[in-house]
Design a protein around this motif. Structure first.
Motif, short mmCIF file in Angstrom:
data_model
loop_
_atom_site.label_atom_id
_atom_site.label_comp_id
_atom_site.label_asym_id
_atom_site.label_seq_id
_atom_site.Cartn_x
_atom_site.Cartn_y
_atom_site.Cartn_z
N HIS A 533 67.65 16.29 58.44
CA HIS A 533 66.70 16.14 57.53
C HIS A 533 67.26 16.02 55.99
N LEU A 534 67.26 14.74 55.61
CA LEU A 534 68.25 14.62 54.61
C LEU A 534 67.81 15.27 53.33
N GLU A 535 68.76 16.02 52.73
CA GLU A 535 68.58 16.46 51.26
C GLU A 535 69.52 15.87 50.07
N GLN A 536 70.73 15.65 50.59
CA GLN A 536 71.63 15.11 49.78
C GLN A 536 71.52 13.47 49.56
N VAL A 537 70.56 13.07 49.09
CA VAL A 537 70.49 11.61 48.82
C VAL A 537 70.19 10.89 47.43
N GLN A 538 70.49 9.63 47.43
CA GLN A 538 70.21 9.29 46.06
C GLN A 538 70.12 7.68 45.96
N ASP A 539 69.33 6.94 45.07
CA ASP A 539 69.26 5.64 45.03
C ASP A 539 70.20 5.07 44.29
N PHE A 540 71.17 4.11 44.60
CA PHE A 540 72.20 3.56 44.06
C PHE A 540 71.86 3.59 42.53
N THR A 541 72.90 3.87 41.64
CA THR A 541 72.78 3.57 40.33
C THR A 541 73.92 2.76 39.71
N PRO A 542 73.59 1.81 39.34
CA PRO A 542 74.59 0.95 38.72
C PRO A 542 75.20 1.41 37.53
N THR A 543 76.54 1.83 37.35
CA THR A 543 77.31 2.44 36.37
C THR A 543 78.40 1.31 36.05
N PRO A 544 78.80 1.13 34.74
CA PRO A 544 79.64 0.39 33.97
C PRO A 544 81.00 0.24 34.86
N LEU A 545 81.42 -0.75 35.16
CA LEU A 545 82.86 -1.17 35.64
C LEU A 545 83.19 -0.54 37.09
N THR A 546 82.22 -0.82 37.97
CA THR A 546 82.63 -0.57 39.32
C THR A 546 82.20 -1.78 39.95
N ASN A 547 82.89 -1.80 41.19
CA ASN A 547 82.70 -3.09 42.08
C ASN A 547 81.29 -3.17 42.43
N ALA A 548 80.42 -2.31 42.91
CA ALA A 548 79.28 -2.15 43.50
C ALA A 548 78.35 -2.52 42.21
N THR A 549 78.68 -2.24 40.98
CA THR A 549 77.76 -2.60 39.97
C THR A 549 77.88 -3.99 39.56
N GLU A 550 79.08 -4.50 39.51
CA GLU A 550 79.12 -6.01 39.36
C GLU A 550 78.77 -6.87 40.49
N THR A 551 78.86 -6.27 41.79
CA THR A 551 78.05 -7.18 42.90
C THR A 551 76.35 -7.07 42.84
N TRP A 552 76.05 -5.93 42.21
CA TRP A 552 74.71 -5.79 42.05
C TRP A 552 74.18 -6.59 40.97
N TYR A 553 74.87 -6.68 39.95
CA TYR A 553 74.51 -7.42 38.72
C TYR A 553 74.66 -8.95 38.84
N THR A 554 75.79 -9.30 39.43
CA THR A 554 76.11 -10.92 39.66
C THR A 554 75.53 -11.56 41.00
N GLY A 555 75.31 -10.58 41.87
CA GLY A 555 74.97 -11.30 43.20
C GLY A 555 76.14 -11.72 44.08
N TYR A 556 77.34 -11.46 43.59
CA TYR A 556 78.57 -11.98 44.36
C TYR A 556 79.57 -10.71 44.56
N ASP A 557 80.20 -10.89 45.79
CA ASP A 557 81.31 -9.89 45.97
C ASP A 557 82.35 -10.33 44.92
N PRO A 558 82.82 -9.40 43.96
CA PRO A 558 84.09 -10.02 43.38
C PRO A 558 85.21 -10.38 44.13
#
Length: 665
Positions: A533-558
């Motif tokens: 029963h999950l406790e340690q969870v989070q919603d993705f937070t786009p933070t500057p200069l990460t691969n996931a953030t650039e993917t999230w913003y641009t819509g493309y895998d860099p």
């Protein structure tokens, strides 16, 4: 010894009175920090201040200056001989202040009593503007995580816009990025020798703005010229391509210079220094820190300090390359280890603290079990462009031997005054499960796994599978969930054999790029089957200069430039997040409606079979009571405490849950 045994002059000066106590009429460098001043090797301003002090410079710190009114905090120490340095904090100011839902966090962990009014948004910009208004001819240098991750065009989640290099918004003269000891010392030496900051253009690990004709050496074939900011505004695929170059060069032993056009000028990013040596890292940790908050905070709680007060950082860098983590862009992938002697010296200092009860809360680093690991063939590492040494598979050139780390654990535990040394940093179970061609390494991994579980877990071992979908995990640069199953089997078996009743506490992320509602629904079913029963969870937070953030913003895998779906609207994100809490009665109706809408009504029975109709179910947390004693709030200094998580399901930014104390500077 306790703080009462230290004098004011044992801390770096913060006021005119403290300068007078030292007999100083002026200082060489004044650091403005958006964090409280804690004289500890986990707090960046203290480290940079102590490093400059050890090199013979007079340094003062102004922590959390009041940026309103007459700016008296900015004027109180006068003008430094060399420069003002701005250290905006151990976390990006916006990540520090706001959750993924852009709501104010419950407290500011780096401020006294967790107060929210002690720092502005984007302090690098606010502080620099004030200092240049008051002292226009004094150089202003930006450092720390905020400037480091905003050194090139980057997506800013909180304004929902593509931002230019931070220097375009700040009147500062220069950014020093990454871990700051080497570059700060060299800058201070060159300024002290009479050079103008406008002429210092070849210093590694710095960023400056320049007209094309003034770029030192001109633009050459060896430089990488990124797409201009203006082009990135028009074409998101150009921004994705830029990020790939930035990440690769941040993680190369011999990087190239990067240039990006903006507003008719160029952002020039000089290559970083090579990773520090063990001797250099030891020297940084061995500086004369008191390990206490400045006496001005008497009686006030600084949450981040309480988390790391009795923890020890044993290495720098992380070769995991997780898509959502900032370590790649700030510390880099190459591991630099402290010597055993340096680690033991720090542990002995902790033992002398009067409120230390014998339990180290963490003996780790950005990742707990990368100590002593590096490439076997160094020549191959010097040419390598991979941002991760473990994704998509563990590199066969990587030495995964845990023997040196076991020696550290055993040497620390043998010290008089140590009862337990717990591992609070995240453990990479893929390194434990990896079968190399070296049987001695495989044996050490098995030995380490047993010792970790039996001696270094305070009831709960936190690991970060992050998701259950292998497709999503690939985009996260994380191992298959099958490896989590394998590790859990080993964990449970060792607990049975040793008569222990310990828990695995897994971390998971919703709304990561590539994640669909169906992936979250299957995550709920899979984790239910594991009795989580999950406790340690989070919603993705786009933070500057990460691969996931650039993917999230641009819509493309860099790296492939293939389109990737991301949940972006509050409705889409909530639709994913709700599946974490399938066991809550108030979530059941929405979950059932979502499963029907996405064409997966078959999962309703898997989640709710055998349960009372809505309103009649009251879940119990199926994991056993933690074993091993100790204060449950001290299970892990680097994660929000479990009780607040269970109650509020609060969110911890992705890069910070790897360990608050891996010294973002």
């Amino acid at each position: 010894m306790g703080i009462e045994n230290y004098k004011l002059t044992d801390f770096l000066p913060t006021t005119k009175k403290e300068l007078e106590l030292r007999g100083w009429e002026e200082v060489d460098v004044i650091l403005f920090s958006a964090d409280a001043y804690v004289d500890h090797p986990s707090f960046g301003a203290a480290v940079i201040g102590r490093t400059l002090e050890a090199a013979g410079f007079r340094v003062a710190i102004v922590p959390q200056p009041d940026w309103h009114g007459d700016y008296r905090d900015f004027k109180k120490l006068g003008r430094p001989r060399l420069f003002f340095g701005i250290a905006p904090g151990c976390m990006d100011s916006m990540v520090n202040k706001y959750t993924a839902a852009r709501r104010l966090r419950s407290e500011d962990a780096y401020s006294p009593d967790g107060r929210h009014d002690m720092r502005p948004e984007y302090p690098t910009i606010v502080y620099a503007k004030i200092l240049k208004e008051l002292f226009p001819d004094v150089p202003v240098v930006l450092g720390g995580i905020e400037a480091s991750l905003r050194r090139v065009s980057h997506y800013d989640y909180w304004s929902d816009s593509l931002k230019k290099c931070l220097l375009c918004y700040s009147p500062a003269d220069m950014i020093t990025y990454g871990m700051g000891e080497k570059v700060t010392i060299e800058l201070a030496r060159r300024l002290a020798a009479g050079e103008s900051i406008r002429d210092i253009r070849d210093l590694p690990q710095t960023v400056y703005l320049s007209r094309e004709e003034d770029i030192i050496g001109g633009i050459t074939d060896h430089d990488i010229v990124l797409h201009s900011h203006e082009e990135c505004l028009k074409n998101k695929k150009a921004q994705a391509e830029n990020f790939k170059n930035v990440e690769e060069q941040s993680n190369m032993m011999h990087a190239q210079r990067l240039l990006q056009g903006v507003d008719g000028r160029y952002v020039v990013i000089n290559p970083p220094y090579p990773p520090m040596t063990t001797e250099e890292l030891d020297a940084s940790f061995d500086l004369p820190y008191t390990r206490y908050p400045h006496p001005k905070y008497k009686g006030k709680r600084i949450p981040a300090y309480e988390m790391i007060k009795f923890s020890v950082n044993i290495h720098r860098g992380c070769f995991g390359g997780c898509a959502f983590c900032t370590i790649s862009a700030h510390q880099g992938k190459f591991i630099t280890c402290r010597s055993k002697e340096s680690i033991l010296r720090e542990v002995k200092q902790i033992i002398q603290m009067p409120d230390f009860k014998g339990n180290l809360s963490d003996l780790g680093g950005p990742s707990a079990n990368m100590y002593g690991m590096s490439g076997k063939n160094k020549n191959a590492c010097e040419k390598c462009r991979r941002p991760s040494c473990v994704h998509p598979q563990i590199c066969p050139n990587l030495n995964t031997d845990h023997s040196k780390l076991l020696d550290i654990y055993r040497s620390v535990d043998a010290l008089p005054g140590i009862k337990h040394s717990y591992i609070g940093s995240g453990v990479r179970y893929d390194l434990l499960l990896y079968k190399s061609k070296d049987e001695a390494s495989n044996k050490a991994a098995m030995e380490y796994t047993r010792e970790l579980i039996t001696r270094h877990v305070s009831g709960r071992l936190k690991v970060a599978p992050e998701h259950t979908s292998d497709r999503v995990l690939y985009l996260m640069r994380k191992p298959s969930f099958q490896q989590f199953y394998e590790f859990k089997r080993i964990f449970d078996r060792i607990n049975r054999e040793e008569g222990l009743r310990q828990q695995i506490i897994p971390y998971f992320i919703s709304s990561h790029p590539g994640c669909q509602e169906e992936d979250m629904a299957e995550l709920a079913v899979i984790t239910k089957g594991l009795d989580f029963h999950l406790e340690q969870v989070q919603d993705f937070t786009p933070t500057p200069l990460t691969n996931a953030t650039e993917t999230w913003y641009t819509g493309y895998d860099p790296y492939t430039l293939q389109p990737v779906f991301s949940a972006k609207t509050p409705k889409e994100k909530l639709a994913q997040r709700q599946f974490f809490f399938w066991y809550k009665p108030e979530e059941r109706r929405g979950i059932e409606q979502s499963l029907r809408r996405i064409g997966r009504p078959d999962l309703i029975a898997k989640l709710y079979s055998g349960m009372a109709p809505q309103g009649g179910y009251r879940p119990t947390y199926g994991n056993p009571k933690p074993a091993g004693g100790g204060n449950p709030k001290s299970y892990n200094p680097n994660f929000n405490n479990d009780h607040s998580r269970a109650k509020h399901h609060s969110e911890e930014p992705q890069e910070e849950k790897r360990g608050r104390h891996h010294r973002h500077r």
